[in-house]
Structures are given as structure tokens and as C-alpha cells.
Design an enzyme around this catalytic site. Structure first.
Site, PDB file in Angstrom:
ATOM      1  N   SER A 127       0.811  -1.217   0.000  1.00 15.64           N
ATOM      2  CA  SER A 127       0.000   0.000   0.000  1.00 15.64           C
ATOM      3  C   SER A 127       0.845   1.268   0.000  1.00 15.64           C
ATOM      4  O   SER A 127       1.949   1.300   0.552  1.00 15.64           O
ATOM      5  CB  SER A 127      -0.907   0.028   1.232  1.00 15.64           C
ATOM      6  OG  SER A 127      -1.847  -1.015   1.193  1.00 15.64           O
ATOM      7  N   GLY A 132      -4.118   2.375  -2.168  1.00 16.60           N
ATOM      8  CA  GLY A 132      -4.507   1.358  -1.206  1.00 16.60           C
ATOM      9  C   GLY A 132      -5.116   0.183  -1.945  1.00 16.60           C
ATOM     10  O   GLY A 132      -4.437  -0.745  -2.370  1.00 16.60           O
ATOM     11  N   ARG A 268     -22.298 -12.030  36.843  1.00 17.91           N
ATOM     12  CA  ARG A 268     -22.905 -10.752  37.223  1.00 17.91           C
ATOM     13  C   ARG A 268     -24.356 -10.958  37.651  1.00 17.91           C
ATOM     14  O   ARG A 268     -25.157 -11.534  36.895  1.00 17.91           O
ATOM     15  CB  ARG A 268     -22.835  -9.790  36.036  1.00 17.91           C
ATOM     16  CG  ARG A 268     -23.586  -8.481  36.193  1.00 17.91           C
ATOM     17  CD  ARG A 268     -22.941  -7.574  37.196  1.00 17.91           C
ATOM     18  NE  ARG A 268     -23.503  -6.224  37.128  1.00 17.91           N
ATOM     19  CZ  ARG A 268     -23.291  -5.288  38.035  1.00 17.91           C
ATOM     20  NH1 ARG A 268     -22.520  -5.549  39.080  1.00 17.91           N
ATOM     21  NH2 ARG A 268     -23.825  -4.099  37.898  1.00 17.91           N
ATOM     22  N   GLN A 279     -33.736 -13.810  29.306  1.00 17.13           N
ATOM     23  CA  GLN A 279     -33.772 -14.401  27.969  1.00 17.13           C
ATOM     24  C   GLN A 279     -33.231 -13.450  26.899  1.00 17.13           C
ATOM     25  O   GLN A 279     -32.555 -13.879  25.959  1.00 17.13           O
ATOM     26  CB  GLN A 279     -35.208 -14.798  27.608  1.00 17.13           C
ATOM     27  CG  GLN A 279     -35.305 -15.630  26.331  1.00 17.13           C
ATOM     28  CD  GLN A 279     -36.730 -16.043  26.038  1.00 17.13           C
ATOM     29  OE1 GLN A 279     -37.561 -15.212  25.671  1.00 17.13           O
ATOM     30  NE2 GLN A 279     -37.024 -17.333  26.216  1.00 17.13           N
ATOM     31  N   LEU A 338     -21.546  -6.383  29.000  1.00 17.08           N
ATOM     32  CA  LEU A 338     -20.883  -5.917  30.217  1.00 17.08           C
ATOM     33  C   LEU A 338     -21.407  -4.570  30.700  1.00 17.08           C
ATOM     34  O   LEU A 338     -21.041  -4.111  31.789  1.00 17.08           O
ATOM     35  CB  LEU A 338     -19.367  -5.838  30.003  1.00 17.08           C
ATOM     36  CG  LEU A 338     -18.593  -7.127  30.337  1.00 17.08           C
ATOM     37  CD1 LEU A 338     -18.930  -8.248  29.364  1.00 17.08           C
ATOM     38  CD2 LEU A 338     -17.096  -6.881  30.345  1.00 17.08           C
ATOM     39  N   GLU A 363      -6.196  -5.441   4.359  1.00 19.87           N
ATOM     40  CA  GLU A 363      -6.240  -6.553   3.396  1.00 19.87           C
ATOM     41  C   GLU A 363      -7.416  -6.403   2.432  1.00 19.87           C
ATOM     42  O   GLU A 363      -8.006  -7.379   1.975  1.00 19.87           O
ATOM     43  CB  GLU A 363      -6.326  -7.906   4.113  1.00 19.87           C
ATOM     44  CG  GLU A 363      -5.157  -8.216   5.026  1.00 19.87           C
ATOM     45  CD  GLU A 363      -3.891  -8.579   4.287  1.00 19.87           C
ATOM     46  OE1 GLU A 363      -3.906  -8.571   3.034  1.00 19.87           O
ATOM     47  OE2 GLU A 363      -2.884  -8.851   4.957  1.00 19.87           O
TER      48      GLU A 363
END
Length: 382
Positions: A127, A132, A268, A279, A338, A363
Site C-alpha cells: 500500500s 490502497g 454478574r 432471555q 458488560l 487486506e
């Protein structure tokens, strides 16, 4: 633990070894290293001397002689421990590809053992700031002077810049568009080779990335890899392999995010019970697991095609697209699981999310992957 189907007992032992290294050498060090932007050269040396930096290459020159499906599952296990290291292993493998596939027997015998042995680390210089995804726009130029080649120009976004021992470099040797590129193996100590200040990135802080500058860098004539003008074909062939490496690494990152989120959800408690009993959250974890499994399946399908010697360009792009989009979704959902803690640096999921983002970019961006996939679909014979 991920259930794997591996082709041989040796492959099973390799994956067990890699997981052990990830658990004992990578996971305990990754948080501090990423926080301090430490480049883990000692880890690459450890992996190399354990035979894990060249698993997919022939044993004749010191490679592991393993099929690609084994190599990629090794990359996944490394990424589960430390994403920057997994990207580095994939990049190193990519730098070896041109010489291993297109070099002369004399070049291979001379350089490959050092590349595969663990003491050397490579960088892949394709690159540029204005080139690019558009590889044909490369401006770095190589001209003949006597028996030597002299390279002038710059490369951008290069992993291992300033740390590598050799730079697999693509430069223009004529003005004949995509047919004017050639591939060179540039040693790190070549006079005139310098490096800019590393980029300040969102994530992957242990993966040093920067510009590589060529100021009349003179190299021996025998460091041309493949034929003059063959560079585009070499680069495109290498990118198929490189995209699979990133797909596997992204899958490993997503797997780790799933593990952290699941463990937290079981521990937790809110309203007197684990939040995993809700659920809505349990279904979120299920969707995360499905995304990780889908990513793994797509890269393994492409690997099976590669191992069978069948065309796999489209499948490599599909794997890169699916796995990296999955990594972005799963790591973002892990932060959600979290809650407020996920948004702090006390837990690793915010780092996972930052690391996942770039997998959709390097990539070949995921928009480029869609372009590759659609062109393959529309040009193939029914």
C-alpha cells in the site's frame, strides 16, 4: 472450548500447543503490552522457534508442512490470546508467500530457511498513501543501475515498519499500468531505507504500523522475485492467502469476546440472579455464538478449497467479509453485555471492539471484498 476437526494427530498436537502458548504467554501479557504500545518481538521469536510462524510452508526449507486449514486454526487460537500477534503472524506469512511461490530454487534455498526459522520477521510493502485498494496506482519505482535495482518512493500503513528484518516490496519497473509492477526482497539494513513515526491508531497498539521510505535504496539484482512485471499477479495471489489469515484472526478475536461476555453474564447478578437468566441477554449471546461459528465455517471452507488446489478467490473474500463483520458485531455486543463496565478499560472488551474495526479495512476493505465477490459471480461461466 472450540470443537475442532483436524486432519491428523500431529495437527491436533499443534493446536493444543498453540492454545497453551496463548493461555500461558499471550493472555497474561496482552493488556499491559497494548496499553504501553509494546512491540512483542520476543513473542514472534518464541512462536518462530516453536515452528509456528511458517506452518503452511514446505518442510524442505524449514516450514511446518501443514495444510492451510491447520495454519488458519492456529492463527485463530493466537488471536484469541493476542490479536496484534495474530495479525503479525499473518503478515509474516504473507511476506514469505512471493518468494515461496514465485522465487527461483536458488532464491528459496538462500532466504526461506531464515524467514521460516523464527529469528527473522517480515513486512509486506504494497500500500501507498494514494494506492490502497488501487494497486495499479503504485508510484514507488525501481530502476536498473548496472546489475542492481534502485528503489525510490514510500509505502504506507506497513505492519512491522522499523522492526522487520526484510521488506517484501512492490515497485513500478515500467509505466505499463498493472503490468508494470515487480516484486523485490529488500533487507532492513539497505542504505537509504528509513521509517516515519508510527501511526497513532485506534487499536492494535502492539502492531506497529508506519510509512517505509525508500531514498535510492540499492539492492542486488537477484532480489527481484518472479519475473519483471509480474508484481501484480504475485500481489493478488498473496492477498487471497492474506485475507484468509485476517478472517481467521477476526474469528479468534470474536471467540475471545464471546468467552469474556459469557463468563461475565454467568457471574454478574442483578435483582438477585445472574443476568444470563434474562432471555433477552441469553439470546444475544446465542447470536454472538452463531456469528462466530459462521465466521469459522466460511474461512475453513475457503481453506479446504485452497488445500485442494481449487480456485478460492471469491471464497477468500467471502470469508474475510463475513468474519470481520462478525468480529465487529460480536465485540460490540460484548461491550453491551458488560454494560458500563464494558465501556471501561478495566475489562478487555472495549479493546476488542477497537481492534475489530480495522479488520474491516485492511487486506482490502469490506467494500472491496463485495466488489471482488460480485465480479466473480457476474463473470463466471454457468
Amino acid at each position: 472450548m472450540v470443537q475442532r476437526v483436524l486432519p491428523t494427530e500431529e495437527a491436533e498436537d499443534l493446536i493444543v500447543l498453540i492454545r497453551q502458548i496463548a493461555d500461558e504467554q499471550l493472555l497474561p501479557k496482552v493488556d499491559e503490552a497494548e496499553a504501553t504500545h509494546h512491540f512483542p518481538r520476543e513473542i514472534f521469536t518464541l512462536l518462530g522457534r516453536s515452528g509456528l510462524m511458517s506452518l503452511a510452508y514446505p518442510e524442505e526449507f524449514g516450514g511446518g508442512g501443514q495444510p492451510y486449514e491447520v495454519y488458519l486454526q492456529g492463527i485463530e487460537e493466537i488471536a484469541r490470546g493476542w490479536m496484534s500477534v495474530a495479525v503479525g503472524v499473518s503478515v509474516h506469512s504473507l511476506t514469505c508467500f512471493p518468494l515461496a511461490m514465485f522465487g527461483t530454487p536458488e532464491q528459496q534455498a538462500h532466504w526461506l530457511p531464515g524467514m521460516f526459522g523464527g529469528d527473522q520477521l517480515g513486512a509486506y510493502c504494497l500500500s501507498e498513501a494514494q494506492a490502497g485498494s488501487d494497486v495499479a496506482s503504485i508510484r514507488t519505482r525501481a530502476v536498473r543501475e548496472g546489475d542492481d535495482w534502485v528503489l525510490t518512493g514510500s509505502k504506507a500503513w506497513i505492519s512491522h515498519a522499523g522492526h522487520a528484518d526484510f521488506y517484501t516490496t512492490f515497485a513500478r519497473t515500467s509505466d505499463d499500468g498493472s503490468r508494470g509492477l515487480s516484486c523485490f526482497l529488500v533487507p532492513a539494513d539497505a542504505p537509504g531505507l528509513t521509517f516515519a513515526t508510527p501511526e497513532r491508531k485506534m487499536g492494535l497498539h502492539s502492531d506497529t504500523v508506519g510509512e517505509v521510505l525508500f531514498d535510492r535504496v540499492r539492492i542486488d539484482g537477484d532480489r527481484l522475485i518472479g519475473a519483471e512485471g509480474q508484481g501484480m499477479a504475485i500481489a493478488l495471489a498473496a492477498l487471497d492467502a492474506g485475507r484468509l489469515g485476517i478472517a481467521a484472526a477476526a474469528t479468534g478475536l470474536a471467540q475471545r469476546a464471546l468467552e469474556v461476555a459469557t463468563a461475565y453474564a454467568k457471574e454478574r447478578e442483578q435483582f438477585g440472579r445472574p443476568i444470563a437468566d434474562n432471555q433477552g441477554l441469553a439470546f444475544l449471546l446465542a447470536d454472538m455464538a452463531a456469528a462466530v461459528g459462521s465466521a469459522r465455517a466460511t474461512y475453513l471452507h475457503a481453506a479446504h478449497l485452497k488445500d485442494a488446489g481449487k480456485p478460492h478467490t471469491r471464497e477468500a473474500s467471502i470469508a474475510k467479509l463475513i468474519a470481520t463483520d462478525a468480529a465487529m458485531k460480536v465485540t460490540t455486543d460484548a461491550v453491551q453485555v458488560l454494560g458500563g463496565y464494558g465501556y471501561t478499560t478495566d475489562f478487555p472488551v472495549e479493546r476488542f471492539m477497537r481492534e475489530a474495526k480495522v479488520t474491516q479495512i485492511f487486506e482490502g476493505t469490506n467494500q472491496i471484498q463485495r466488489l471482488v465477490i460480485s465480479r466473480q459471480l457476474l463473470t463466471e461461466t454457468p
